[in-house]
Design a protein around this motif. Structure first.
Motif, mmCIF file in Angstrom:
data_model
loop_
_atom_site.group_PDB
_atom_site.id
_atom_site.type_symbol
_atom_site.label_atom_id
_atom_site.label_comp_id
_atom_site.label_asym_id
_atom_site.label_seq_id
_atom_site.Cartn_x
_atom_site.Cartn_y
_atom_site.Cartn_z
ATOM 1 N N ALA A 1 1.676 0.873 -4.304
ATOM 2 C CA ALA A 1 0.445 1.486 -4.824
ATOM 3 C C ALA A 1 0.655 2.874 -5.433
ATOM 4 O O ALA A 1 0.086 3.167 -6.505
ATOM 5 C CB ALA A 1 -0.620 1.539 -3.726
ATOM 6 N N PRO A 2 1.455 3.771 -4.832
ATOM 7 C CA PRO A 2 1.634 5.104 -5.428
ATOM 8 C C PRO A 2 2.284 5.080 -6.816
ATOM 9 O O PRO A 2 2.165 6.053 -7.570
ATOM 10 C CB PRO A 2 2.548 5.828 -4.425
ATOM 11 N N ARG B 1 -5.257 1.581 -9.421
ATOM 12 C CA ARG B 1 -4.867 1.705 -8.016
ATOM 13 C C ARG B 1 -5.963 1.222 -7.056
ATOM 14 O O ARG B 1 -5.695 0.510 -6.091
ATOM 15 C CB ARG B 1 -4.490 3.149 -7.716
ATOM 16 N N TYR B 2 -7.203 1.586 -7.313
ATOM 17 C CA TYR B 2 -8.299 1.204 -6.416
ATOM 18 C C TYR B 2 -8.453 -0.318 -6.391
ATOM 19 O O TYR B 2 -8.582 -0.930 -5.314
ATOM 20 C CB TYR B 2 -9.608 1.860 -6.847
ATOM 21 N N LYS C 1 0.817 -1.221 0.000
ATOM 22 C CA LYS C 1 0.000 0.000 0.000
ATOM 23 C C LYS C 1 0.850 1.271 0.000
ATOM 24 O O LYS C 1 0.512 2.253 -0.689
ATOM 25 C CB LYS C 1 -0.935 0.007 1.212
ATOM 26 N N ILE D 1 1.588 2.812 -9.157
ATOM 27 C CA ILE D 1 0.718 2.103 -10.099
ATOM 28 C C ILE D 1 -0.181 3.116 -10.815
ATOM 29 O O ILE D 1 -0.630 4.096 -10.211
ATOM 30 C CB ILE D 1 -0.124 1.056 -9.322
ATOM 31 N N SER E 1 -3.163 5.220 -12.117
ATOM 32 C CA SER E 1 -4.355 5.566 -11.325
ATOM 33 C C SER E 1 -5.554 4.693 -11.669
ATOM 34 O O SER E 1 -6.395 4.415 -10.812
ATOM 35 C CB SER E 1 -4.701 7.043 -11.530
#
Length: 527
Positions: A306-307, A314-315, A302, A309, A311
């Motif tokens: 995640a940052p 990402r969710y 996370k 990846i 957008s």
């Protein structure tokens, strides 16, 4: 009444009587001979039946080949040899559907080999997805790299799927052949006699220790093989681990493409494995990964991953982490260094591995099977182990164009795509992304190598150093400085340090000068 006897008739009658008696005796003798043969055959059959019963089916003098393992390589090999009329006994540790996070992307070159083997229908009815190329992402930029498929049939492309579904389809197809027998059991050792492998010892799922014999044993028991040590010189390297997740009901930025994010510290992969699922593989350098049990892995994914990846994903990525189905797998590489052993052969990941970044493992395995099939096809008898081993030495050279190209590219790309604090390595990574973004032959050439459509080691080396030279040109033009020239020199040195050790491990002579190796010209042994 006087009876007149004609001497001529007596002679003729006597002749025919003797002839009749001779024919009768011959018929009786032939019947007795047939009866004895039949009795002997029944006795022999009974003996074989007894042996089969005592060994629970583990021994059959009729087997031509024993295949250890029924993964991608083993199942495909069993079907291929069975289709050619060989009697094949497959022993697999677990015949249930496998559940793995690798072996899910088949390159177009591998799909062509699947067609060549008659197994292309095994990617049907498993919700496999067509893959038409790759998309690269770096620092907010992206570029699409399409496979050069223009000269091929419209059906030819990459395929991605659940690995277990694909393997089960191939096992089922192999099992349809009457001369292929699949059995669940764990092979514990090879049976050797005077340096020749005669078969295997294995344990059934019921715990019974059995033996199986055949003129040729082919070991395909995967990356964790416990049999390879006696057949090769295993130099296994574990440069990193994959952390696997499944993203559900999300749309990839580029449909029907694999996605590679050049993240820090190493690449992240996304590709579809069904119509509703996307596989995510996060590469973690080294052999240790954060603990899943205590939540370290979830925090790492996370906060660190995640940052980086896109957008759009990402969710779904964070949702997959929250669901908790996180898997890990060590990424192994191992050059092929066989010990030619009479009666045995290594195939698949038991024999040769490369970093899975490029998804080339199945392509290499299927290509190897095509090579082996063509070598074995002229042979009716496999019992002369020494002659067969000498003849099959050509296999190790004939496989090189495809295997060495994919192996070298996988190892080199992983190092280039991984982040580094070294200025020269940073420039090489940036140059590679920009070189591929140029399009035309600058992208089509490397992608053809990656996809297995152009298995030419020399082409790989030329493209690799073209990237390095392109990187140097970006540094020194239009106004060179001593610092930039120094970084450029180190970039060339770094590129050499990446690719030459891999080529050396693959074998320079076999890769680039196979025609100089005598084994290539060996004729099949005469039966």
């Amino acid at each position: 009444m006087t009876v007149v006897i004609d001497k001529h008739n007596v002679l003729v009658g006597t002749f025919f009587a003797f002839l009749f008696l001779y024919i009768l005796r011959q018929n009786i003798w032939k019947r007795e001979k047939i009866r004895k043969r039949t009795t002997l055959k029944i006795q022999n059959d009974s003996s074989v039946s007894v042996l089969r019963h005592e060994n629970g089916g583990g021994f059959s003098s009729a087997d031509d080949v024993i295949v250890v393992g029924a993964g991608v390589a083993g199942a495909a090999l069993a079907y291929t040899l069975g289709k050619d009329g060989r009697r094949v006994h497959v022993i697999e540790r677990d015949l249930k559907e496998p559940d793995r996070i690798v072996g899910e992307l088949l390159q177009p070159g591998g799909y062509l080999k699947l067609i060549e083997l008659g197994l292309e229908d095994c990617v049907e009815e498993i919700d496999a997805q067509r893959v038409l190329g790759y998309a690269l992402f770096k620092d907010g930029k992206n570029t699409r790299l399409s496979y050069p498929l223009g000269k091929f049939h419209a059906d030819v492309s990459g395929r991605s799927f659940h690995n277990g579904r694909f393997i089960q389809r191939m096992r089922e197809k192999a099992a349809t052949l009457p001369n292929v027998r699949l059995e669940q059991g764990t092979v514990t050792s090879l049976l050797e006699e005077d340096g020749t492998v005669k078969g295997v010892q294995y344990k059934t799922k019921d715990g019974q220790e059995l033996k199986a014999y055949a003129p040729l044993t082919i070991v395909c028991d995967g990356c964790f093989s416990n049999l390879r040590r006696s057949l090769c010189n295993p130099k296994v390297d574990v440069p990193s681990c994959f952390v696997g997740l499944i993203l559900e009901n999300c749309q990839l930025p580029f449909e029907n493409h694999g996605h590679v994010i050049l993240a820090d510290p190493s690449p992240i992969l996304f590709y579809p494995i069904s119509s509703t699922e996307v596989r995510c593989l996060v590469d973690v350098p080294g052999q240790k990964v954060p603990s899943i049990a205590n939540g370290e892995m979830a925090n790492y994914l996370k906060n660190m991953v995640a940052p980086q990846i896109p957008s759009e994903l990402r969710y779904a990525f964070i949702s997959a982490i929250d669901k908790g189905n996180i898997r890990t797998m060590p990424n192994r590489s191992m050059p092929a260094e066989p010990h030619p052993t009479p009666g045995a052969l290594l195939m698949g990941d038991a024999f040769n591995m490369r970093h899975p970044l490029t998804g080339g493992g199945m392509t290499v395995a299927l290509s190897d099977i095509v090579v082996l099939r063509d070598l074995l096809k002229p042979l009716c008898d496999l019992n002369d182990a020494a002659s067969l081993t000498k003849y099959l030495e050509s296999f190790y050279t004939l496989r090189k164009p495809v295997a060495s190209t994919i192996n070298t590219l996988a190892g080199a790309l992983y190092k280039v795509f991984s982040a580094s604090s070294d200025d020269a390595r940073k420039e090489m990574r940036e140059a590679c992304f920009d070189y591929l973004s140029l399009g035309g032959n600058f992208s089509a050439g490397p992608v053809a190598l990656l996809s297995g459509l152009n298995p030419r080691p020399l082409s790989l080396v030329l493209h690799f150093f073209a990237v390095a030279v392109y990187g140097v040109g970006r540094l020194v033009l239009p106004f060179p400085s001593p610092k930039r020239m120094w970084i450029g020199a180190r970039l060339i040195s770094s590129a050499s340090g990446i690719i030459f050790p891999i080529i050396k491990a693959e074998g320079v002579r076999q890769m680039f000068f196979p025609a100089t190796i005598p084994a290539v010209y060996r004729a099949p042994p005469v039966d």
